[in-house]
Design an enzyme around this catalytic site. Structure first.
Site, mmCIF file in Angstrom:
data_model
loop_
_atom_site.group_PDB
_atom_site.id
_atom_site.type_symbol
_atom_site.label_atom_id
_atom_site.label_comp_id
_atom_site.label_asym_id
_atom_site.label_seq_id
_atom_site.Cartn_x
_atom_site.Cartn_y
_atom_site.Cartn_z
ATOM 1 N NE ARG A 1 -5.332 3.517 -1.372
ATOM 2 C CZ ARG A 1 -4.632 3.001 -0.353
ATOM 3 N NH1 ARG A 1 -4.234 3.782 0.641
ATOM 4 N NH2 ARG A 1 -4.319 1.722 -0.325
ATOM 5 C CB CYS B 1 3.607 9.511 3.549
ATOM 6 S SG CYS B 1 2.561 10.304 2.353
ATOM 7 C CB SER C 1 -0.872 -0.010 1.269
ATOM 8 O OG SER C 1 -2.006 0.799 1.103
ATOM 9 N N PRO C 2 0.438 2.305 -0.674
ATOM 10 C CG PRO C 2 -0.960 3.918 -1.608
ATOM 11 C CD PRO C 2 -0.797 2.444 -1.474
ATOM 12 C CE1 TYR D 1 -3.738 14.501 2.538
ATOM 13 C CE2 TYR D 1 -4.136 12.191 2.012
ATOM 14 C CZ TYR D 1 -3.617 13.163 2.863
ATOM 15 O OH TYR D 1 -2.985 12.801 4.020
ATOM 16 C CB ALA E 1 0.949 10.364 -1.307
ATOM 17 N N GLY F 1 -0.720 -2.402 4.193
ATOM 18 C CA GLY F 1 0.074 -1.270 4.655
ATOM 19 C C GLY F 1 0.979 -1.640 5.807
ATOM 20 N NE ARG F 2 -2.168 0.010 9.943
ATOM 21 C CZ ARG F 2 -3.263 -0.136 10.679
ATOM 22 N NH1 ARG F 2 -3.268 0.311 11.915
ATOM 23 N NH2 ARG F 2 -4.338 -0.708 10.195
HETATM 24 C C1 FNR Z 1 -0.487 5.477 5.055
HETATM 25 N N1 FNR Z 1 -1.566 5.479 4.162
HETATM 26 C C2 FNR Z 1 -1.444 6.137 2.957
HETATM 27 N N2 FNR Z 1 -2.428 6.035 2.015
HETATM 28 C C3 FNR Z 1 -2.266 6.558 0.780
HETATM 29 O O1 FNR Z 1 -3.154 6.426 -0.052
HETATM 30 N N3 FNR Z 1 -1.125 7.245 0.477
HETATM 31 C C4 FNR Z 1 -0.119 7.413 1.367
HETATM 32 O O2 FNR Z 1 0.926 7.978 1.037
HETATM 33 C C5 FNR Z 1 -0.300 6.895 2.672
HETATM 34 N N4 FNR Z 1 0.650 7.068 3.648
HETATM 35 C C6 FNR Z 1 0.629 6.298 4.791
HETATM 36 C C7 FNR Z 1 1.724 6.275 5.643
HETATM 37 C C8 FNR Z 1 1.740 5.431 6.748
HETATM 38 C C9 FNR Z 1 2.951 5.389 7.619
HETATM 39 C C10 FNR Z 1 0.623 4.594 7.012
HETATM 40 C C11 FNR Z 1 0.608 3.628 8.178
HETATM 41 C C12 FNR Z 1 -0.484 4.660 6.196
HETATM 42 C C13 FNR Z 1 -2.683 4.530 4.359
HETATM 43 C C14 FNR Z 1 -2.262 3.120 3.928
HETATM 44 O O3 FNR Z 1 -1.932 3.067 2.566
HETATM 45 C C15 FNR Z 1 -3.354 2.088 4.220
HETATM 46 O O4 FNR Z 1 -4.480 2.419 3.445
HETATM 47 C C16 FNR Z 1 -3.740 2.045 5.697
HETATM 48 O O5 FNR Z 1 -2.587 1.973 6.509
HETATM 49 C C17 FNR Z 1 -4.647 0.837 6.018
HETATM 50 O O6 FNR Z 1 -4.009 -0.373 5.669
HETATM 51 P P1 FNR Z 1 -3.295 -1.310 6.782
HETATM 52 O O7 FNR Z 1 -2.133 -0.534 7.329
HETATM 53 O O8 FNR Z 1 -4.316 -1.622 7.810
HETATM 54 O O9 FNR Z 1 -2.837 -2.527 5.999
#
Ligand code: FNR
Length: 365
Positions: A234, A26, A23-24, A186, A60, A332-333
């Site tokens: 997304r 930052c 997952s994206p 956003y 992002a 993501g996490r």
């Molecule tokens: C994110 N998330 C996020 N989403 C996105 O669309 N663009 C981004 O750049 C980010 N940045 C970001 C940074 C960090 C450190 C986290 C933890 C989350 C949201 C992420 O992509 C995801 O949708 C959520 O974290 C939920 O998924 P998980 O973590 O439960 O698998």
């Protein structure tokens, strides 16, 4: 045969080796606030490609400087940015993963400090900037918000052109997927949602008008990525604001088909982020899957659908695909904790045969 999480996914001429998508996320790790990729990005993205992910998506990545959430965000607003990230894209491909880039504009949620610095507004005198949105209503910060300006029609054209040019550079850098970020409050989501869009021109009011900029951006990104590469979008399936006129899953399902018609291959289904008053019922394993599933069931086109949110185990990711509830498992996490999540999943599910192990790691299994 039933697909599982290790089944390849074909999108146009792109083949992802499995259904695990990074997952994206930052990283806020640019040096000198110049938007250029660094060693951190090389190791972060590279290690998840080594770890077996099918698709490795960047964080992002801002299509113009004022579209950054923080001054330390990654950017793709010049050819210099393309050249800085190209070797990372090459490395990801050498590991057998499909490289994707999330193209983003933070709108009125731009110009903040990093999460570990409080996510507070950064004002122009401290290196911040005037932020833009569909209206001049700022994000309701507790502190003094940054100056917020409504985009006029020329400004909207410039934003669409910034996405177009960013997509061109992405393709030139070797990315095979470009994901348009239209979620989490956003800029593009701010146009979609009646909570933040009170315009009375062709970009506000009706569903058709509120979705116009997202359709135009997606079309521009498709044109630049070419017919052979893939385009994702997304979205936030709901604003979690049922007490007022807001964005919801029915509108999302309708938008998914509209976006397919202008070139999107897959809708990445997240939720929330438009307003601090959002009332999220519950956050846990697969908590956004029902939205992905509803959009997938309601679709009238061949658009594919990805789910994200709370996927932390091999069985869970596998079951999402096996039970035909989504086309990809976006994680993501868990990928922050474990860059080798797909390799571990293969071991756990007895599917060591189904993953690519780098030759250097041939003794892993
Ligand atoms: C994110 N998330 C996020 N989403 C996105 O669309 N663009 C981004 O750049 C980010 N940045 C970001 C940074 C960090 C450190 C986290 C933890 C989350 C949201 C992420 O992509 C995801 O949708 C959520 O974290 C939920 O998924 P998980 O973590 O439960 O698998």
């Amino acid at each position: 045969m039933t697909d599982d999480v290790f089944s390849p996914l074909e999108l146009r001429d792109v083949t992802a080796r499995n259904r695990f998508v990074v997952s994206p996320m930052c990283q806020y790790s640019v040096e000198d606030r110049d938007g250029l990729a660094t060693d951190w990005h090389r190791v972060h993205l590279g290690s998840r490609a080594v770890g077996g992910a099918g698709i490795v998506m960047t964080e992002a990545t801002a299509v113009e400087p004022r579209g950054r959430i923080t001054p330390e965000d990654l950017g793709i607003w010049s050819d210099e940015h393309r050249d800085a990230i190209e070797p990372i894209v090459d490395f990801v491909k050498q590991q057998g993963a499909t490289p994707g880039i999330q193209l983003a504009h933070a709108g009125r949620k731009a110009s903040k400090s990093r999460p570990w610095e409080g996510s507070e507004p950064v004002h122009p005198e401290d290196g911040g900037w005037t932020v833009v949105g569909p209206s001049d209503e700022p994000w309701p910060y507790d502190e003094e918000p940054p100056a917020t300006e409504a985009l006029d029609s020329e400004g909207i054209d410039e934003v669409i052109e910034s996405f177009r040019e960013a997509a061109r550079r992405s393709r030139e850098a070797g990315f095979e997927i470009a994901e348009v970020h239209a979620a989490h409050g956003y800029l593009l989501h701010e146009f979609l949602s009646p909570v933040t869009n009170d315009r009375d021109d062709e970009y506000g009011g009706s569903f058709e008008n509120r979705t116009r900029i997202v359709r135009e951006v997606t079309e521009a990104v498709r044109e630049e990525m070419g017919e052979d590469n893939a385009v994702f979008v997304r979205i936030s399936a709901t604003d979690w604001l049922d007490d007022r006129d807001s964005w919801d899953v029915e509108q999302s399902a309708r938008l998914a088909d509209d976006l397919y018609e202008v070139g999107a291959d897959l809708i990445d289904v997240s939720s929330g982020g438009i307003h601090p008053a959002q009332d999220i019922e519950w956050v846990g394993p697969n908590y956004q899957l029902r939205f992905a599933e509803q959009i997938r069931n309601d679709r009238d086109t061949d658009v594919k659908v990805g789910t994200v949110g709370g996927i932390t185990s091999a069985e869970q990711a596998d079951a999402v695909i096996r039970n035909d509830r989504a086309d990809v498992a976006i994680v993501g996490r868990e990928f922050l904790r474990d860059p080798y999540f797909p390799l571990h999943a293969a071991q756990e599910l007895g599917r060591e045969d189904a993953v690519d192990v780098p030759v250097q790691y041939h003794r892993a299994f």
